[in-house]
Design a protein around this motif. Sequence first.
Motif, mmCIF file in Angstrom:
data_model
loop_
_atom_site.group_PDB
_atom_site.id
_atom_site.type_symbol
_atom_site.label_atom_id
_atom_site.label_comp_id
_atom_site.label_asym_id
_atom_site.label_seq_id
_atom_site.Cartn_x
_atom_site.Cartn_y
_atom_site.Cartn_z
ATOM 1 N N LEU A 45 4.553 14.935 5.800
ATOM 2 C CA LEU A 45 3.619 15.050 4.757
ATOM 3 C C LEU A 45 2.175 15.709 5.538
ATOM 4 O O LEU A 45 1.810 16.526 4.895
ATOM 5 N N ARG A 87 0.197 4.576 0.116
ATOM 6 C CA ARG A 87 -0.062 5.415 0.905
ATOM 7 C C ARG A 87 0.415 4.964 2.505
ATOM 8 O O ARG A 87 0.847 6.079 3.255
ATOM 9 N N LYS A 88 0.221 3.862 2.734
ATOM 10 C CA LYS A 88 0.926 3.633 4.127
ATOM 11 C C LYS A 88 2.440 3.652 4.164
ATOM 12 O O LYS A 88 2.899 3.976 5.066
ATOM 13 N N ASN A 124 0.837 -1.293 -0.033
ATOM 14 C CA ASN A 124 -0.046 -0.123 0.072
ATOM 15 C C ASN A 124 0.992 1.167 -0.228
ATOM 16 O O ASN A 124 1.528 1.757 1.022
ATOM 17 N N LEU A 135 4.029 5.790 2.478
ATOM 18 C CA LEU A 135 4.470 7.069 2.351
ATOM 19 C C LEU A 135 4.388 7.514 3.911
ATOM 20 O O LEU A 135 5.150 8.287 4.273
ATOM 21 N N VAL A 136 3.478 7.360 4.552
ATOM 22 C CA VAL A 136 3.037 7.752 5.866
ATOM 23 C C VAL A 136 4.121 7.326 6.786
ATOM 24 O O VAL A 136 4.606 7.988 7.809
#
Length: 104
Positions: A99, A88-89, A86, A91-92
């Motif tokens: 971010l 998004r996960k 994933n 990147l977080v």
Amino acid sequence: FTVHPESSAMGKDKKAIADGANPPGTGFMNKWMFSFMTPVVTKARKNQIDLDDCLLPNDQTAEVSYNRFAVHWNEAQKNAEDGKPNLRKVLVKAFGWELMMAGL
């Protein structure tokens, strides 16, 4: 079609700036977000600047950011149940605080 500076919004903004008022869009967040440029602009007004004056801090270079991302991406690929990590996960995990601050 002719626009007269004194009747246009831009003309009013220039007059306000000339009178010492802050131009539109120069609120706290705008000033804060671009405050990193103040030393570069100050130096550029006095004399010519070099590329070294415009470089990012070492921890913000593309290579460092890529390496941070790659560590989390490789971990996500290994742990992904369906073989699809994933983004998004990842990147977080890699850039969560940065971010969040960029989204303000």
